[in-house]
Motif scaffolding. Structure first.
Motif, PDB file in Angstrom:
ATOM      1  N   UNK A 110      42.389  42.952  68.923  1.00  7.58           N
ATOM      2  CA  UNK A 110      41.534  42.716  67.749  1.00  7.58           C
ATOM      3  C   UNK A 110      42.363  42.271  66.558  1.00  7.58           C
ATOM      4  N   UNK A 111      41.771  41.365  65.778  1.00  6.80           N
ATOM      5  CA  UNK A 111      42.428  40.875  64.560  1.00  6.80           C
ATOM      6  C   UNK A 111      41.414  40.891  63.419  1.00  6.80           C
ATOM      7  N   UNK A 112      41.794  41.505  62.318  1.00  4.23           N
ATOM      8  CA  UNK A 112      41.004  41.446  61.084  1.00  4.23           C
ATOM      9  C   UNK A 112      41.671  40.414  60.178  1.00  4.23           C
ATOM     10  N   UNK A 113      41.026  39.253  60.040  1.00  3.00           N
ATOM     11  CA  UNK A 113      41.626  38.143  59.302  1.00  3.00           C
ATOM     12  C   UNK A 113      40.918  38.003  57.958  1.00  3.00           C
ATOM     13  N   UNK A 114      41.635  38.334  56.891  1.00  3.31           N
ATOM     14  CA  UNK A 114      41.064  38.242  55.543  1.00  3.31           C
ATOM     15  C   UNK A 114      41.406  36.877  54.964  1.00  3.31           C
ATOM     16  N   UNK A 115      40.351  36.110  54.643  1.00  2.00           N
ATOM     17  CA  UNK A 115      40.537  34.788  54.045  1.00  2.00           C
ATOM     18  C   UNK A 115      40.342  34.892  52.539  1.00  2.00           C
ATOM     19  N   UNK A 116      41.340  34.401  51.807  1.00  4.47           N
ATOM     20  CA  UNK A 116      41.268  34.433  50.334  1.00  4.47           C
ATOM     21  C   UNK A 116      40.669  33.129  49.843  1.00  4.47           C
TER      22      UNK A 116
END
Length: 245
Positions: free
Chosen positions: A237-243
């Protein structure tokens, strides 16, 4: 009167010979003077009853069939008015098998016994019995094949292309973001787009190995994570936060 009564040639006494063996095996009798007498072929039940052919005496009996080792009974006595029986067991000639795979160096198992690595030639294998072979190679899915070998056969068992093991990847990010995986050889694999909830479950695409994951969306800074390991039979699993830009 003086006459001659000529009884002619007297017939030698003859006996019976019963052969029990494989169906359609060829039977010969070899006399003491090494003369060979072809006495016939066994029937579909593997039997041959020889009558009125063999005169009383001693013989060697030879029974043969293609792809089987020849049976030779050294000396038997055939008596007139009597039946002599022989059980002629023919042993099948062993079979040979060439085991191949792509890629090579797959470990070959027969009934869980390691025999070697592909390409592998196996000699003197059992015949008329189903043999179960397994190929195992690190990073690839196990593959199983069976073969029924005929006596004296020489055949190839080709496992073909082995399938790479694959794992699952769960991406959590913004909705409708584009997800790509970058392999160690820099080849880019397009995985798809996150759904309206910002999730994308990738299954059956990524083979076992290491990847960098890139996630992009218009008007947001692209996400490029560190190298991750994808394992077969497991979910990463990957939690990818896009700014926002």
């Amino acid at each position: 009167a003086s006459v001659e009564m000529n009884f002619g040639i007297l017939n030698r006494k003859k006996g019976e010979l019963l052969i029990k063996s494989l169906p359609f095996a060829f039977v010969q009798a070899i006399r003491a003077d090494d003369r060979v007498v072809d006495v016939g072929e066994t029937d579909r039940n593997g039997q041959l009853l020889v009558r009125d052919i063999l005169v009383e005496g001693r013989y060697k009996i030879k029974v043969s069939k293609p792809n089987y080792q020849t049976y030779l009974k050294e000396s038997i006595q055939v008596n007139s008015g009597a039946r002599t029986s022989i059980d002629a067991i023919l042993s099948p000639m062993p079979a040979n098998l060439l085991v191949t795979s792509e890629p090579e160096q797959g470990r070959v198992f027969l009934e869980n016994q390691l025999l070697g690595k592909t390409p592998l030639t196996l000699n003197n294998l059992e015949t008329d019995k189903k043999l179960l072979f397994t190929i195992r190679l690190s990073g690839y899915q196990e593959k199983v094949q069976s073969v029924l070998l005929k006596p004296g056969a020489s055949v190839e068992m080709n496992f073909g292309s082995l399938n790479r093991k694959k794992g699952e990847l769960l991406i959590k990010s913004l909705p409708f973001a584009i997800v790509q995986a970058i392999r160690s050889d820099d080849r880019v694999v397009d995985l798809g787009e996150t759904d309206r909830n910002g999730q994308l479950l990738v299954g059956g695409i990524l083979v076992e190995g290491r990847y960098k994951i890139r996630i992009s969306k218009p008007n947001y800074q692209a996400y490029l994570g560190d190298s991750i390991q994808v394992n077969s039979g497991a979910r990463t699993s990957i939690d990818a936060i896009l700014s926002p830009m």
